[in-house]
Design an enzyme around this catalytic site. Structure first.
Site, PDB file in Angstrom:
ATOM      1  N   ARG A  51      24.222  38.090  98.271  1.00 57.03           N
ATOM      2  CA  ARG A  51      24.893  37.496  99.639  1.00 57.03           C
ATOM      3  C   ARG A  51      25.750  36.254  99.518  1.00 57.03           C
ATOM      4  NH1 ARG A  51      19.461  36.711  99.434  1.00 57.03           N
ATOM      5  NH2 ARG A  51      18.711  34.836 100.014  1.00 57.03           N
ATOM      6  N   HIS A  52      25.042  35.420  98.351  1.00 51.69           N
ATOM      7  CA  HIS A  52      25.580  34.042  98.289  1.00 51.69           C
ATOM      8  C   HIS A  52      27.145  34.172  97.500  1.00 51.69           C
ATOM      9  CE1 HIS A  52      21.629  32.804  99.050  1.00 51.69           C
ATOM     10  NE2 HIS A  52      21.435  33.490  98.094  1.00 51.69           N
ATOM     11  N   ARG A 108      29.177  34.117 100.751  1.00 55.21           N
ATOM     12  CA  ARG A 108      29.329  32.906 101.421  1.00 55.21           C
ATOM     13  C   ARG A 108      30.128  31.909 100.656  1.00 55.21           C
ATOM     14  NH1 ARG A 108      22.705  33.511 102.439  1.00 55.21           N
ATOM     15  NH2 ARG A 108      23.063  35.059 104.212  1.00 55.21           N
ATOM     16  N   CYS A 125      28.797   7.804  91.479  1.00 57.77           N
ATOM     17  CA  CYS A 125      29.525   6.464  92.087  1.00 57.77           C
ATOM     18  C   CYS A 125      28.009   5.828  92.433  1.00 57.77           C
ATOM     19  CB  CYS A 125      30.321   6.734  93.260  1.00 57.77           C
ATOM     20  SG  CYS A 125      29.819   7.716  94.657  1.00 57.77           S
ATOM     21  N   GLY A 126      28.379   4.969  93.275  1.00 55.67           N
ATOM     22  CA  GLY A 126      27.076   4.058  93.725  1.00 55.67           C
ATOM     23  C   GLY A 126      25.804   4.916  94.332  1.00 55.67           C
ATOM     24  N   THR A 127      26.523   5.549  95.216  1.00 50.14           N
ATOM     25  CA  THR A 127      25.569   6.726  96.090  1.00 50.14           C
ATOM     26  C   THR A 127      25.637   8.132  95.824  1.00 50.14           C
ATOM     27  OG1 THR A 127      27.330   6.932  97.691  1.00 50.14           O
ATOM     28  CG2 THR A 127      25.806   5.118  98.229  1.00 50.14           C
ATOM     29  N   GLY A 128      26.742   8.419  95.181  1.00 51.77           N
ATOM     30  CA  GLY A 128      27.076   9.550  94.845  1.00 51.77           C
ATOM     31  C   GLY A 128      27.752  10.631  96.120  1.00 51.77           C
ATOM     32  N   ARG A 143      22.985   3.697  92.459  1.00 50.08           N
ATOM     33  CA  ARG A 143      22.283   2.624  92.939  1.00 50.08           C
ATOM     34  C   ARG A 143      21.208   3.514  94.119  1.00 50.08           C
ATOM     35  NH1 ARG A 143      28.128  -0.138  94.824  1.00 50.08           N
ATOM     36  NH2 ARG A 143      28.539  -0.973  92.767  1.00 50.08           N
ATOM     37  N   HIS A 146      22.500  29.271  94.795  1.00 48.39           N
ATOM     38  CA  HIS A 146      23.149  29.586  96.026  1.00 48.39           C
ATOM     39  C   HIS A 146      24.578  29.202  96.168  1.00 48.39           C
ATOM     40  CE1 HIS A 146      18.924  30.346  98.552  1.00 48.39           C
ATOM     41  NE2 HIS A 146      19.097  30.964  97.321  1.00 48.39           N
ATOM     42  N   ASP A 169      32.367   5.936  88.631  1.00 44.67           N
ATOM     43  CA  ASP A 169      33.025   4.670  89.304  1.00 44.67           C
ATOM     44  C   ASP A 169      32.080   3.486  88.691  1.00 44.67           C
ATOM     45  OD1 ASP A 169      31.105   4.131  91.006  1.00 44.67           O
ATOM     46  OD2 ASP A 169      32.432   4.076  92.679  1.00 44.67           O
ATOM     47  N   HIS A 170      32.481   2.360  89.001  1.00 43.19           N
ATOM     48  CA  HIS A 170      31.692   1.039  88.643  1.00 43.19           C
ATOM     49  C   HIS A 170      30.458   1.098  89.124  1.00 43.19           C
ATOM     50  CE1 HIS A 170      33.784   0.089  92.311  1.00 43.19           C
ATOM     51  NE2 HIS A 170      32.685  -0.774  92.659  1.00 43.19           N
ATOM     52  N   GLY A 211      30.692   9.303  97.989  1.00 41.29           N
ATOM     53  CA  GLY A 211      32.139   9.153  98.081  1.00 41.29           C
ATOM     54  C   GLY A 211      32.760  10.001  97.207  1.00 41.29           C
TER      55      GLY A 211
HETATM   56  C1  RB5 Z   1      31.556   1.312  95.325  1.00 41.50           C
HETATM   57  O1  RB5 Z   1      31.270  -0.149  95.829  1.00 41.50           O
HETATM   58  C2  RB5 Z   1      30.739   2.213  96.254  1.00 41.50           C
HETATM   59  O2  RB5 Z   1      31.446   2.115  97.368  1.00 41.50           O
HETATM   60  C3  RB5 Z   1      30.704   3.772  95.325  1.00 41.50           C
HETATM   61  O3  RB5 Z   1      30.467   3.631  94.166  1.00 41.50           O
HETATM   62  C4  RB5 Z   1      30.162   4.682  96.402  1.00 41.50           C
HETATM   63  O4  RB5 Z   1      29.153   4.466  96.532  1.00 41.50           O
HETATM   64  C5  RB5 Z   1      30.871   5.211  97.353  1.00 41.50           C
HETATM   65  O5  RB5 Z   1      30.279   6.259  97.896  1.00 41.50           O
END
Ligand code: RB5
Length: 146
Positions: free
Chosen positions: A133-134, A137, A66-69, A110, A99, A9-10, A71
């Site tokens: 075993r993996h 699972r 994404c910003g955090t990975g 970010r 695993h 994403d952006h 979402g």
């Molecule tokens: C977008 O602003 C942000 O929410 C997205 O990139 C991500 O971090 C969501 O998990």
């Protein structure tokens, strides 16, 4: 030669492009589905697009950003057949494959990682699923889709 689909994403365009360049130095074929601008998009749409492409076949794995990975990993894991692991160091990158046999990994543009993202990807790419075993699972994870 590995074939990898990537999409962002952006919130992680620069990281996606950095990873794409890195993968090309490793002789990987990279299918970059974008995005390539700071214009806001919705990460579930990006996850769906990448998963759809991956499921056409021929890919070794995918990388989502994404910003955090967070979402984009959540969204990807709603899609049948996808096992997306958020990795954040060498250990999680290794275990995601060894695993969990992840077919996608997710990273955040970010996030301040202590380990270079390219090292994590290198570790993931060069690790094999341990099976045993993996396998049982992972099969149970997939059975939860039913
Ligand atoms: C977008 O602003 C942000 O929410 C997205 O990139 C991500 O971090 C969501 O998990």
């Amino acid at each position: 030669m590995k074939k990898i689909v990537i999409a962002s994403d952006h919130g992680a365009v620069d990281l996606k492009n950095e990873v794409s360049a890195f993968l090309k130095t490793k002789n990987c074929t990279v299918n970059d589905l974008g995005v390539n601008s700071a214009d806001a998009v919705d990460y579930p749409d990006i996850a769906a697009r990448a998963a759809e492409e991956f499921k056409k076949g021929g890919y070794d794995f995918g990388i989502l950003f994404c910003g955090t990975g967070i979402g984009i990993a959540m969204a990807a894991n709603k899609i049948t057949g996808i096992r997306c692991a958020q990795v954040y160091d060498l250990f999680t990158a290794e275990m995601a494959r060894a695993h969990n046999n992840a077919n996608f990994i997710a990273l955040g543009g970010r996030v301040k990682y202590c380990t270079p993202v390219t090292d994590m990807i290198d570790k993931f790419m060069n690790t094999v699923f341990e099976k045993g075993r993996h396998e049982r699972r992972v099969a149970k994870i997939m059975a939860l889709e039913e």
